[in-house]
Design a protein around this motif. Structure first.
Motif, PDB file in Angstrom:
ATOM      1  N   UNK A   9      11.220  -8.785  58.898  1.00 24.87           N
ATOM      2  CA  UNK A   9      11.187 -10.075  58.189  1.00 24.87           C
ATOM      3  C   UNK A   9      10.449  -9.925  56.858  1.00 24.87           C
ATOM      4  N   UNK A  10       9.305  -9.273  56.893  1.00 23.52           N
ATOM      5  CA  UNK A  10       8.526  -9.083  55.672  1.00 23.52           C
ATOM      6  C   UNK A  10       9.307  -8.261  54.644  1.00 23.52           C
ATOM      7  N   UNK A  11       9.993  -7.228  55.135  1.00 21.35           N
ATOM      8  CA  UNK A  11      10.772  -6.382  54.238  1.00 21.35           C
ATOM      9  C   UNK A  11      11.924  -7.171  53.623  1.00 21.35           C
ATOM     10  N   UNK A  12      12.569  -7.989  54.432  1.00 28.26           N
ATOM     11  CA  UNK A  12      13.656  -8.836  53.933  1.00 28.26           C
ATOM     12  C   UNK A  12      13.162  -9.764  52.824  1.00 28.26           C
ATOM     13  N   UNK A  31      13.709 -13.978  63.660  1.00 23.62           N
ATOM     14  CA  UNK A  31      14.026 -13.285  62.422  1.00 23.62           C
ATOM     15  C   UNK A  31      14.895 -14.065  61.445  1.00 23.62           C
ATOM     16  N   UNK A  32      15.528 -15.127  61.888  1.00 25.86           N
ATOM     17  CA  UNK A  32      16.606 -15.709  61.095  1.00 25.86           C
ATOM     18  C   UNK A  32      16.192 -16.889  60.225  1.00 25.86           C
ATOM     19  N   UNK A  70      20.778 -10.286  54.633  1.00 30.28           N
ATOM     20  CA  UNK A  70      20.820  -9.404  55.795  1.00 30.28           C
ATOM     21  C   UNK A  70      21.584 -10.083  56.926  1.00 30.28           C
ATOM     22  N   UNK A  71      22.619  -9.417  57.409  1.00 27.36           N
ATOM     23  CA  UNK A  71      23.359  -9.881  58.584  1.00 27.36           C
ATOM     24  C   UNK A  71      22.864  -9.058  59.764  1.00 27.36           C
ATOM     25  N   UNK A  72      22.288  -9.739  60.740  1.00 29.69           N
ATOM     26  CA  UNK A  72      21.597  -9.057  61.837  1.00 29.69           C
ATOM     27  C   UNK A  72      22.262  -9.449  63.158  1.00 29.69           C
TER      28      UNK A  72
END
Length: 235
Positions: free
Chosen positions: A58-61, A81-82, A68-70
């Motif tokens: 999450x922090x990196x995003x 995370x979303x 980002x599609x997870x």
């Protein structure tokens, strides 16, 4: 970026599971793609490491700012995370919304069952009034038309001990089983009509659940704001 400074000389076999994930992530983001696809990247990690890596990702995003599609089958991971969640069932998009809306206002029974724990009560509808076992319920907005089910999340129920607030629905039943799970207690309560409800209560000192045991009669409260109605699915 992935916090692996000083590890460049290590062999793959000398890296932990989390470090290997970071190497793979570095390889994916090094060319600054517009969209990053992650297909269950944390499924092989143990619980503690997986939860740690969720926050790291999450922090990196947030730092990189790329879409980002997870993909995940872990419902809690999706909520953690979303910014938006798409729930897909047999190739059909069932609901696309924020994590809070998906959890608190599911569009149908599949989503309510898939994301979190739920109990469903069949309720009777008379225009804008809804009742269960002859007692009128205090609820939020009703779907436009059709038969309804009441979605009850275990953690939204409370064991009542004292005066009942005006905005609270009351369900009376008998405790048939209790399961201690550390931070919470899970109690299975059977109502007079045979319907089972599940209530999850905290284990802090002074909680009403502390006084309860199997066989006790209890009253459970559900605030009107937590009384979520969805279209009833027959069959």
């Amino acid at each position: 970026t992935v916090q692996l400074g000083g590890y460049g000389e290590r062999r793959v076999s000398q890296l932990s599971g989390g470090q290997k994930q970071r190497v793979a992530l570095a390889r994916a983001i090094v060319f600054s793609p517009r969209i990053l696809l992650m297909d269950e990247p944390l499924s092989a990690l143990d619980k503690n490491l997986r939860e740690h890596m969720q926050i790291e990702l999450r922090h990196l995003h947030e730092k990189l700012g790329m879409t980002t599609v997870y993909v995940t089958h872990d419902q809690r991971e999706a909520l953690t995370m979303s910014d938006r969640i798409a729930v897909i069932n047999h190739g059909r998009l069932m609901q696309l919304d924020t994590p809070r809306t998906i959890y608190e206002r599911p569009a149908n029974r599949f989503i309510a069952e898939f994301i979190g724990e739920s109990t469903f009560l069949q309720v009777d509808r008379d225009g804008d009034r809804v009742s269960f076992s002859g007692s009128e319920l205090k609820t939020g907005a009703l779907p436009a038309q059709g038969k309804l089910s009441l979605v009850i999340r275990p953690e939204r129920l409370s064991v009542l001990d004292g005066p009942v607030p005006e905005d609270t629905n009351v369900f009376s039943g008998t405790i048939r089983e209790m399961v201690y799970q550390g931070d919470t207690v899970l109690a299975y309560v059977t109502l007079a009509d045979g319907t089972d409800l599940t209530v999850r209560a905290g284990t802090r000192s002074g909680e009403p659940i502390e006084k309860a045991s199997v066989g006790d009669k209890v009253e459970l409260g559900l605030k009107s704001a937590d009384a979520v109605l969805i279209p009833r699915e027959e069959g």
